[in-house]
Design a protein around this motif. Structure first.
Motif, PDB file in Angstrom:
ATOM      1  N   ALA A 178      30.104  37.750  38.363  1.00  0.00           N
ATOM      2  CA  ALA A 178      31.362  38.069  38.933  1.00  0.00           C
ATOM      3  C   ALA A 178      31.410  37.133  40.408  1.00  0.00           C
ATOM      4  N   THR A 231      35.916  43.716  37.211  1.00  0.00           N
ATOM      5  CA  THR A 231      35.602  42.589  37.757  1.00  0.00           C
ATOM      6  C   THR A 231      36.135  41.348  36.608  1.00  0.00           C
ATOM      7  N   VAL A 261      38.382  36.932  46.729  1.00  0.00           N
ATOM      8  CA  VAL A 261      37.434  38.109  47.017  1.00  0.00           C
ATOM      9  C   VAL A 261      37.802  38.815  48.542  1.00  0.00           C
ATOM     10  N   ASP A 294      34.472  42.042  45.570  1.00  0.00           N
ATOM     11  CA  ASP A 294      35.023  41.969  44.136  1.00  0.00           C
ATOM     12  C   ASP A 294      35.232  43.530  43.907  1.00  0.00           C
ATOM     13  N   ARG A 337      32.914  45.898  44.953  1.00  0.00           N
ATOM     14  CA  ARG A 337      31.418  46.598  45.075  1.00  0.00           C
ATOM     15  C   ARG A 337      31.381  47.272  46.347  1.00  0.00           C
ATOM     16  N   LYS A 384      40.934  40.494  45.634  1.00  0.00           N
ATOM     17  CA  LYS A 384      40.336  41.278  44.433  1.00  0.00           C
ATOM     18  C   LYS A 384      39.679  42.747  45.192  1.00  0.00           C
ATOM     19  N   ASN A 418      44.301  46.381  40.151  1.00  0.00           N
ATOM     20  CA  ASN A 418      43.347  45.210  39.998  1.00  0.00           C
ATOM     21  C   ASN A 418      43.807  43.965  39.405  1.00  0.00           C
ATOM     22  N   MET A 466      42.661  41.293  38.184  1.00  0.00           N
ATOM     23  CA  MET A 466      42.030  40.752  37.118  1.00  0.00           C
ATOM     24  C   MET A 466      42.596  40.970  35.814  1.00  0.00           C
TER      25      MET A 466
END
Ligand code: SF4
Ligand code: SF4
Lengths: 240, 712
Positions: B162, B399, B567, B573, B575, B644, B661, B663
Motif C-alpha cells: 500500500a 487502499t 498520502v 493511507d 491506517r 488518501k 476515498n 482510491m
C-alpha cells in the motif's frame, strides 16, 4: 529570603522557535495534547472554532501561482511579560508568576472569557462543554495535571509540570537546573529541533543565545506585550 | 482482606486505591512514572520510543534519544499511538459470523483457531492455492511464520504494497545491484533535490529525515543547506523548500535526466564516484543526449532559467543529494525517475554513503507482491478459486484502487478471517474476526525501512499489561500452524524472538551474549554505532535508461485534470484515521480537520466558478466521488489533488463515514514492462454539485490574514 524567592530570581522562562527548521508537521500539536490532557472536541465544535489545542500551526500563503510560498508558524501562548490577558480577569485567575510565566488558576476561573478576548494571539481556549474521553481513552490522562471542566479557560503553560519536575530533581541533587534539562513536550518531539526552551535569565542558556540571532522577531511586537516567545525568521535562498 | 473490607464501600475507586496498598505485580510503583523502551509501529519507519507509564497506564510516548533512527524525536502519528491502545472501539475478543455481514457473535480462541485450522487443512489437502494469506510487506518473525503457514496449507501469500515501496526496491536493484535499505546523508548535504519525495511528512522515514533536515539547515555555522522540491503540488515538504518547481506530473524523471546530462556535459560530476561505480559516461550521455535544457524545460513546463539553475546548483554544491518519492513513483514511468535519482547521486558522489547492504539475521528488505501477483490473486478470488482468505493488518477495500475489483472478488470468498486491532471494512465482513493487541501491548521484531549503520533490529515490547487478554498475532499463527500440522512443538513467539536477538552480531565492546536480550528490552532494540556494515559492491547497471513519457488513463479533452493523490500527513493511507488526535489535527497545508477534500488551483477554480467549500463531483474514467473544494494556491492549474486516508465506511467511531476515498477513482494503469503499479496515472474532470456538508478548516482559507501584521 526564602527558597521560593531565591528560585524566582534565577529563572525567566522563554522559548525560541526557529522557523527555518519548523516544517509545519504538527507533531508538537499532538504531543501537547497528550502531555497536557487537552481534549478533542469533534467536527461540529471545530466548525465553531472551539478546538482546544494549546499550540497550533498557522499557515500563511504568500504570492500567487507559480511564485507562491507557504509559511508555517507554531503559535502558542506567548507568555507576555506585559500580558493583556492578566489585568482584565476579575478574579485574578490569569496572573503572572515571578518566573515570567503567564499562569492560569483553573479553580479560580469563572469563565468570563475576558482574557481570551484580550489576547492578540488567540492563544487561549475555553471549555464550552464538559470535555469527553470515552472509556478507556481516559486511561491516557496524565495524573500530573488536572482535567479542566466546563466553563474554564486554559492555555499553554510551558509544561509547568515539567518545569516543576526539573526544579525538584535539581533540588534533590542539590544543584541548579541545568540548561535544557527542562524540555516541554512540543520541543521534545519536534524532529528538526525548531523549538528551544530555556532560562532567559541565564546568558549561557541555549535559548538566550539563540534569541540574539539576527533573524529574531516577536509577534505583534508593536503592541508592546513583550512576548517570551522569540521567533527566528525562516529562510529563502540567501543568494536570491 | 482487611484492605478489601475497608475499601468495599467506595466501590468505584477501589480499582485505583488497591494498588497503593497491595504492591501490584506488574512492577509499577504507585506515584512514580516509569519509562519503557519500545518501537513505534504506526508506519514502517520503526522509530524508537520511550513510553511513560504511570500506575500501569501508558500516559505519553516520547522519542528514544538513543535510538539511531529518530534520535529522540517523533511525528504526530507516533505520538497518537496511545489512542490506539485506549481506543474505545477496540476489538476485545474473537467473533464469528454465521452469515456474511450478519451479526458478530463472540467466540473462544480455541474454537476460532480450531475452525480456521480445520478449514485450512481440509482445503489444502484438496489442492494447492485454495487459501490466500494477505498482509502488508513482512519481515522477520512475521514473515517466517507466514511462510510456514503458507507451506503448511499450500497457500498463496500476497504482501500488499500500500505504501508503494516496490518501485524503490526495484530501482535500487536495477541501478546499484542490490535492493539495500538506502539512507541519505541529509544532515551533511549542501544541496537536496526532492523529486516529489515528501521526506518531512510521510516518505520512508520522515522523523529521521526531518531531524537531519533541521541539522542540514541550521546546525552548521557557515552553511545552510539548500532544499529544492520538484512536483506538481506543493506538499508540506515542498513548502519548506527554498524553491518549488511545479513541473508536469510524471516529468520528474525528465528533470533528473536533464540534470544528469548537464552534469556530464559540463564535467560537474565526481570522477572518483563515477570510476568506483563503473559508470560509463559516454554511453550514459548518449542515452540522455536529447534532454538538453531547452527540451527539459518544454517537457516539464518549467522556465529554462529554473532548469538551468537547479542543474548548475546540483553540480556546484557538494554533497548534493537527490531523492525520488511517492508522487513520481506512482506514474507509469515511476521506475525511470527513481533510477535516475540514483544516477544523480552517483554523479554527485553522494551514493557512496547511500547504499548499504545489510547481511544480518534479518532478510535485507521486504518483498512486496507485484501487480501481476495482486491481479492474479484477485481474479482467482473472483472466480471462486480462493476458498479461504486470512487478512492481517490490511484494509484493501480502502487502499486498493477499486477498479482492481477487490470488493466484488471478496464477496466470492466463502471463508474470510480478519486479524486487526480496530474494526475496519475487513473485520466487518469477516466470518472470523480475531483481535490483535495494540502496538503498545505486544512484542515484535522491527526492521526500519531506512536502517542506520550497524542497526540490527528494533524491538517492540508490551509497555502495559494488556487491556484485553489476547495472544499476539504471531502466537495465533503458531497456534494455527500447530493445529494444521499436528506438530505441537512449534516454538512460541517469545522464544523465537529471543533466538533472533541472540543471533544478532555481538558488539565486542558491550559484550556478553546472554545480556543481549536484556539490552534489547532496555534499549528497544540492538544497534552498534561503530559497526560499519557492508557497503554495496559498487557495480551499477549502466547506462541508466532515459525516462519514458508517462501515460494516463482518460483523454485530456474529456478529463482535463491529472489526479494527484497523496498520502495524508496525519492519517497516512488511512491506517491512522481512527485516532481522534490526528483527525482533529489540522492538515498542514489546508488546515482541514475531520474531512477530505479536493485541491484546485485558484485560476482553475475561477474558470469553473468554484470557491472554497463548494462541492464538486470528481469523475474519472472509472468512477466518481463528491468532495468539497479547497482553493489551493500551490498546485498546477492542470492538476487536482486529493489526500488518501479518509472514506472508510465501516470502521471505528472516529473515522467511519468521513470524507471520500479517492482510491475508487484510480484506473489500474501499470508499468507492464516492470510489473509495477501506476496508481497516479488517472485523469479526472470536475462538475459543481449542490453542497453536501461543510468543510472545516482551522485557519483562514485564504491564509493571508494578519500575515503581514505578524511580520512574516
Ligand atoms: S513539531 Fe517542530 S517542525 Fe513540527 S510543526 Fe511543531 S515546531 Fe514545526
Ligand atoms: S515516522 Fe513512523 S515509526 Fe516514526 S514516529 Fe512516525 S509513525 Fe512512528
Amino acid at each position: 529570603m526564602n527558597q521560593a524567592e531565591s528560585d524566582n530570581a534565577a529563572y525567566h522562562w522563554g522559548m525560541v522557535i526557529d522557523l527555518d527548521r519548523c516544517t509545519g508537521c504538527g507533531a508538537c500539536v499532538v504531543a501537547c495534547q497528550a502531555e497536557n490532557n487537552v481534549p478533542t472536541v469533534g467536527e461540529t465544535l471545530c466548525s465553531q472554532g472551539r478546538e482546544m489545542q494549546w499550540i497550533r500551526i498557522e499557515r500563511y500563503w504568500e504570492g500567487q501561482y507559480p511564485e507562491v510560498r507557504a509559511r508555517f508558524i507554531p503559535l502558542l501562548c506567548q507568555h507576555c511579560d506585559n500580558a493583556p490577558c492578566e489585568p482584565v480577569c476579575p478574579v485574578y485567575a490569569s496572573y503572572h508568576t515571578s518566573e515570567g510565566l503567564n499562569g492560569q488558576v483553573y479553580n479560580r476561573c469563572v469563565g468570563t472569557r475576558y482574557c481570551a478576548n484580550n489576547c492578540p494571539f488567540s492563544a487561549r481556549v475555553f471549555n464550552f462543554f464538559e470535555p469527553e474521553w470515552p472509556e478507556p481513552l481516559n486511561n491516557q490522562l496524565s495524573p500530573d495535571l488536572t482535567v479542566r471542566s466546563k466553563g474554564v479557560m486554559e492555555k499553554c503553560t510551558f509544561c509547568i509540570q515539567r518545569i516543576r519536575r526539573g526544579k525538584e530533581d535539581a533540588k534533590l541533587e542539590g544543584r541548579p537546573v541545568r540548561d535544557e534539562d527542562i524540555v516541554p513536550a512540543c520541543a521534545q518531539t519536534c524532529a528538526p529541533g525548531a523549538i528551544v526552551f530555556g532560562n532567559m535569565a541565564d546568558p549561557e542558556s541555549r535559548a538566550f543565545r539563540l534569541a540574539r540571532s539576527k533573524r529574531r522577531f516577536r509577534l505583534l511586537e508593536d503592541l508592546g506585550t513583550e512576548p517570551s516567545v522569540i521567533y527566528l525568521k525562516g529562510g529563502g535562498r540567501e543568494d536570491d | 482482606m482487611a484492605a478489601g473490607g475497608v475499601l468495599s464501600s467506595c466501590t468505584r475507586d477501589a480499582g485505583q486505591l488497591i494498588p497503593l496498598l497491595i504492591p501490584p505485580d506488574d512492577g509499577s510503583v504507585p506515584g512514580l512514572a516509569q519509562f519503557y523502551a519500545s518501537t513505534c509501529l504506526q508506519c514502517p519507519a520503526g522509530c524508537g520510543i520511550h513510553v511513560r507509564v504511570f500506575e500501569g497506564r501508558a500516559k505519553k510516548i516520547e522519542g528514544n534519544p538513543d535510538h539511531p533512527v529518530n534520535r529522540g524525536r517523533l511525528c504526530a502519528r507516533g505520538q497518537a499511538a496511545l489512542q490506539e491502545l485506549y481506543h474505545p472501539d477496540r476489538i476485545q475478543q474473537p467473533f464469528g459470523r454465521r452469515e456474511r455481514e450478519g451479526p458478530a457473535e463472540p467466540e473462544t480462541w480455541a474454537s476460532a483457531t480450531d475452525r480456521i485450522a480445520s478449514r485450512f487443512r481440509e482445503l489444502s489437502t484438496r489442492a494447492a492455492g485454495n487459501v490466500l494469506l494477505y498482509t502488508p510487506p513482512l519481515q522477520g518473525i512475521r514473515l517466517e511464520l507466514f511462510n510456514k503457514l503458507a507451506v503448511a496449507v499450500r497457500a498463496e501469500h500476497i504482501q500488499d504494497d500500500a505504501l508503494n515501496t516496490l518501485v524503490h526496491l526495484t530501482a535500487a536493484r536495477e541501478v546499484v545491484g542490490t535492493s539495500a535499505s538506502t539512507d541519505y546523508g541529509l544532515a551533511e548535504a549542501q544541496f537536496v533535490l526532492s523529486l516529489g519525495a515528501d521526506i518531512l511528512e510521510t516518505f520512508q522515514s520522515p522523523v529521521r529525515f526531518a531531524e537531519a533536515y533541521g541539522r542540514m539547515r541550521r546546525d552548521r555555522p557557515t552553511v545552510r543547506g539548500l532544499f529544492i522540491y520538484a512536483g506538481p503540488r506543493m506538499s508540506q515538504t515542498a513548502a519548506c523548500a527554498d524553491e518549488w518547481l511545479p513541473l508536469k506530473p510524471g516529468t520528474e524523471g525528465v528533470l533528473a535526466a536533464g540534470i544528469a546530462r548537464y552534469l556530464i556535459e559540463n564535467r560537474l560530476y565526481d570522477p572518483a564516484s563515477v570510476v568506483a561505480w563503473g559508470l560509463d559516461l559516454e554511453s550514459q550521455f548518449k542515452v540522455l543526449n536529447r534532454f538538453d535544457v531547452a527540451r527539459v524545460a518544454e517537457m516539464t513546463d518549467l522556465p529554462e532559467t529554473r532548469v538551468l539553475r537547479v542543474s548548475r546548483d546540483f553540480g556546484r554544491f557538494r554533497p548534493a543529494v537527490a531523492m525520488a518519492g511517492d508522487g513520481p513513483a506512482a506514474h507509469t514511468n515511476g521506475l525511470d525517475t527513481v533510477q535516475l535519482s540514483h544516477l544523480l547521486n552517483i554523479l554527485s558522489g553522494a551514493m557512496g554513503q547511500e547504499a548499504r547492504v545489510d547481511r544480518r539475521v534479518h532478510p535485507g528488505s521486504p518483498v512486496p507482491s507485484s501487480v501481476t501477483e495482486m491481479q492474479t490473486a484477485i481474479r482467482r478470488m473472483e472466480q471462486g478459486e480462493i476458498l479461504a482468505a486470512l487478512f492481517m493488518d490490511v484494509n484493501p477495500l480502502l487502499t486498493l484502487p477499486a477498479s482492481l475489483g477487490f470488493r466484488k472478488a471478496l464477496a466470492e470468498v466463502p471463508f474470510i478471517i480478519s486479524l486487526n486491532t480496530l474494526p475496519n471494512e475487513m473485520t466487518e465482513r469477516a466470518d472470523i474476526v480475531l483481535p490483535s493487541p495494540s502496538t503498545l501491548e505486544r512484542f515484535q521484531d522491527v526492521y526500519p525501512v531506512v536502517r542506520p549503520t550497524g542497526f540490527q533490529l528494533g524491538l517492540a515490547q508490551p509497555v502495559v499489561s494488556p487491556l484485553y487478554e489476547m495472544p499476539s498475532p504471531e502466537d495465533v499463527l503458531i497456534e494455527i500452524v500447530r493445529k494444521v500440522t499436528g506438530n505441537p512443538r512449534e516454538s512460541s513467539h517469545l522464544s523465537r524472538l529471543k533466538d533472533r536477538v541472540a543471533a544478532t552480531v555481538t558488539d565486542p565492546r558491550t559484550g556478553l551474549e546472554n545480556e543481549k536480550w536484556f539490552r534489547a528490552l532496555q534499549q528497544g532494540g540492538l544497534w552498534e554505532e561503530q559497526d560499519e556494515g557492508t557497503l554495496a559492491s559498487p557495480i551499477m547497471k549502466s547506462p541508466v535508461p532515459a525516462p519514458r513519457l508517462p501515460r494516463f488513463s482518460g483523454t485530456e479533452q474529456q478529463f482535463p485534470f491529472i489526479l494527484h493523490l497523496y498520502v495524508s500527513p496525519m492519517l497516512l493511507d488511512g491506517r491512522s484515521a481512527a485516532l481522534p488526535w490526528l483527525q482533529e489535527a489540522p492538515d498542514p497545508m489546508t488546515t482541514v480537520q475531520w474531512n477530505s477534500w479536493v485541491e484546485v488551483n485558484p485560476g482553475t477554480a475561477a474558470q469553473l466558478g468554484l470557491v472554497h467549500g463548494d462541492w464538486v463531483e470528481v469523475e474519472s474514467p472509472v468512477a466518481s466521488i463528491a468532495l468539497p473544494v479547497v482553493v489551493f494556491p500551490a498546485i498546477r492549474p492542470d492538476v487536482v489533488a486529493i489526500p488518501k486516508g479518509q472514506g472508510g465506511e465501516r470502521g471505528d467511531r472516529y473515522s467511519r463515514g468521513r470524507g471520500a476515498n479517492p482510491m475508487v477513482l484510480v484506473s489500474t494503469e501499470t508499468d507492464p514492462e516492470n510489473d509495477l503499479p501506476a496508481w497516479g496515472a488517472t485523469r479526472v474532470r470536475l462538475q459543481k454539485v449542490p453542497s453536501r456538508g461543510s468543510l472545516i478548516t482551522s485557519g483562514d482559507p485564504s491564509g493571508s490574514y494578519r500575515g503581514e501584521l505578524i511580520g512574516l
